[in-house]
Design an enzyme around this catalytic site. Structure first.
Site, PDB file in Angstrom:
ATOM      1  N   ASP A 119       0.814  -1.216   0.000  1.00 22.68           N
ATOM      2  CA  ASP A 119       0.000   0.000   0.000  1.00 22.68           C
ATOM      3  C   ASP A 119       0.848   1.267   0.000  1.00 22.68           C
ATOM      4  O   ASP A 119       2.063   1.221   0.151  1.00 22.68           O
ATOM      5  CB  ASP A 119      -0.943   0.005   1.213  1.00 22.68           C
ATOM      6  CG  ASP A 119      -0.266  -0.513   2.486  1.00 22.68           C
ATOM      7  OD1 ASP A 119       0.942  -0.287   2.653  1.00 22.68           O
ATOM      8  OD2 ASP A 119      -0.948  -1.147   3.305  1.00 22.68           O
ATOM      9  N   ASP A 159      -7.728  -4.250  14.357  1.00 24.08           N
ATOM     10  CA  ASP A 159      -9.073  -4.617  13.901  1.00 24.08           C
ATOM     11  C   ASP A 159      -9.041  -5.703  12.828  1.00 24.08           C
ATOM     12  O   ASP A 159     -10.047  -5.987  12.184  1.00 24.08           O
ATOM     13  CB  ASP A 159      -9.830  -3.392  13.383  1.00 24.08           C
ATOM     14  CG  ASP A 159      -9.147  -2.715  12.202  1.00 24.08           C
ATOM     15  OD1 ASP A 159      -8.080  -3.202  11.768  1.00 24.08           O
ATOM     16  OD2 ASP A 159      -9.667  -1.697  11.716  1.00 24.08           O
ATOM     17  N   GLU A 169      -9.806  -2.403   5.110  1.00 27.15           N
ATOM     18  CA  GLU A 169     -10.463  -2.119   6.378  1.00 27.15           C
ATOM     19  C   GLU A 169     -11.655  -3.053   6.603  1.00 27.15           C
ATOM     20  O   GLU A 169     -12.127  -3.716   5.668  1.00 27.15           O
ATOM     21  CB  GLU A 169     -10.935  -0.657   6.396  1.00 27.15           C
ATOM     22  CG  GLU A 169      -9.835   0.367   6.138  1.00 27.15           C
ATOM     23  CD  GLU A 169      -8.923   0.603   7.332  1.00 27.15           C
ATOM     24  OE1 GLU A 169      -8.749  -0.321   8.157  1.00 27.15           O
ATOM     25  OE2 GLU A 169      -8.378   1.705   7.457  1.00 27.15           O
ATOM     26  N   HIS A 199      -7.413  -5.804   9.962  1.00 23.36           N
ATOM     27  CA  HIS A 199      -7.274  -5.459   8.543  1.00 23.36           C
ATOM     28  C   HIS A 199      -5.873  -5.801   8.056  1.00 23.36           C
ATOM     29  O   HIS A 199      -4.906  -5.695   8.797  1.00 23.36           O
ATOM     30  CB  HIS A 199      -7.593  -3.979   8.291  1.00 23.36           C
ATOM     31  CG  HIS A 199      -6.526  -3.025   8.759  1.00 23.36           C
ATOM     32  ND1 HIS A 199      -6.597  -2.336   9.950  1.00 23.36           N
ATOM     33  CD2 HIS A 199      -5.361  -2.628   8.176  1.00 23.36           C
ATOM     34  CE1 HIS A 199      -5.540  -1.559  10.089  1.00 23.36           C
ATOM     35  NE2 HIS A 199      -4.763  -1.726   9.024  1.00 23.36           N
TER      36      HIS A 199
END
Length: 321
Positions: free
Chosen positions: A118, A187, A194, A189
Site C-alpha cells: 500500500d 481490527d 479495512e 485489517h
C-alpha cells in the site's frame, strides 16, 4: 489395508498437516478409510500457526523463512523470486535480520522482485512517513535489489485507478507473487483492507477507517490533521492469489484479531480471516498475540513447532550455492 491407511495418517500428522487431526476430531465415528480420504483431499491446504516467545524471535523466524524460500527457489536472470512486502512497525525486526543475512553474504536480492501492499494518497514520495521512504530507509537501500524491481504504488498518480490497474498488471507480468508477507491492524485489517472490505477485492483506492487514522497518528506527531485519510492498497483477493502467504502478528493489542483469524469463521469484518481459506498460509506470532486463543489451540500448534522449525533450520546460505 487398514494398517497401511492408519500408518499414512500418522505420517501426515507428523508432517503438520493441520487438516488431518481436524478430520479425526470432527468426524471421530467415521471409518478410517474415509478419514484418510478427507485427510488426503485437504493435504495441500495447510494453515500453520508458528508461536515464538517474543517479538525478536518471531521476527527472526520470519526472516529465516523468507531467506530459505528465496535460496531454495534458486533465482537467476529470467527466473525472479517475487515477494510481497508490508510496512508498519511489525516487519521492522524481520527486515533488520534480512539485511544482516545480506551483509554476511548469505542472501542476495539481485533476482528478487518486490511488490508493496500500500501507499498513502497525497503524501509526497519523499515525505518521511510515505511508504516509499519507509521501504528505502528501512530495507531497500541496505540490500542489492535493483530499484526497477521494487514496486510501490504511487499515491500521487494523476489517475489513481489507472495506477491500481497497472500495479495488478505488473504482478501478473511478474508471474504472480511467490510469497506475500503481511501484517495486520488491531481490527484485523490486512494492508488497508479495512473492516467490511470485499474478500475478493483487487488493488484500489480506499478510505481509511478512523481506528486506522488514530493508530497511524503516532507517525505524524500525534496530529490527526496530518494523517492521510485515503490510500492505495492491494486487495484481499490480490494477496489471496499469492502462492504462499505469511502474516506477522505480534503484541497483546493484536490478540483479539489473531483469535478472529484462527478460531472463528471467515468474516469480511475481519479481513485477515480470509487466509483460513488460502492453501498455504503461515501465521507467525509471539506469545502476547496468543492471549485470546483457547489453551488447546495454543497447545496444539506449539506441539507442531518441531515440524515448523524444520522450515528454518538449517538456515541456507547463497555461499553454499
Amino acid at each position: 489395508m487398514g494398517k497401511i491407511i492408519s500408518a499414512k495418517i500418522q505420517e501426515l500428522d507428523s508432517q503438520g498437516a493441520s487438516y488431518v487431526p481436524a478430520s479425526k476430531q470432527i468426524y471421530p465415528s467415521l471409518p478410517i478409510w474415509l478419514k484418510f480420504i478427507l485427510s488426503y483431499k485437504f493435504l495441500s491446504a495447510i494453515m500453520r500457526l508458528v508461536i515464538l516467545e517474543d517479538y525478536d524471535q518471531a521476527s527472526e523466524w520470519a526472516a529465516k523463512y523468507i531467506c530459505n524460500r528465496i535460496i531454495q527457489f534458486k533465482p537467476s536472470h529470467g527466473r525472479y523470486f517475487t515477494l510481497g512486502l508490508p510496512t508498519g512497525s511489525t516487519p521492522l525486526g524481520c527486515y533488520k535480520k534480512l539485511i544482516e543475512y545480506h551483509k554476511k553474504g548469505d542472501l542476495s536480492f539481485k533476482y528478487v522482485k518486490t511488490f508493496n501492499m500500500d501507499e498513502y494518497v497525497g503524501l509526497p514520495r519523499n515525505h518521511p512517513e510515505s511508504y516509499h521512504s519507509y521501504m528505502w530507509n528501512n530495507f531497500f537501500k541496505h540490500i542489492d535489489i535493483d530499484p526497477n524491481n521494487a514496486h510501490i504504488l504511487d499515491g500521487n498518480a494523476p489517475d489513481l485507478q489507472a495506477e491500481c490497474d497497472a500495479f495488478e498488471k505488473k504482478i501478473e507480468e511478474a508471474g504472480g507473487i511467490d510469497l506475500f508477507v503481511g501484517g495486520i491492524g488491531p481490527d484485523g485489517h490486512i494492508a488497508f483492507n479495512e473492516p467490511g472490505s470485499s474478500l475478493s477485492s483487487r488493488t484500489r483506492l480506499k478510505t481509511l477507517a478512523m481506528d486506522t487514522i488514530l493508530a497511524n497518528a503516532k507517525y505524524f506527531d500525534g496530529d490527526l490533521s496530518k494523517v492521510p485519510t485515503m490510500a492505495l492498497t492491494v486487495g484481499v483477493g490480490t494477496v489471496m492469489d499469492a502462492r504462499e502467504v505469511m502474516i506477522l502478528i505480534t503484541g497483546a493489542h493484536k490478540a483479539f484479531a489473531l483469535y478472529k483469524a484462527i478460531e472463528e469463521g471467515v468474516n469480511h469484518m475481519w479481513t485477515v480471516s480470509a487466509f483460513q481459506q488460502h492453501p498455504r498460509t503461515i501465521f507467525v506470532c509471539d506469545e502476547d498475540a496468543t492471549l485470546e486463543l483457547r489453551v488447546k489451540t495454543v497447545k496444539y500448534f506449539k506441539g507442531l513447532m518441531h515440524v515448523h522449525n524444520k522450515l528454518v533450520d538449517p538456515l541456507y546460505s547463497m555461499k553454499e550455492n
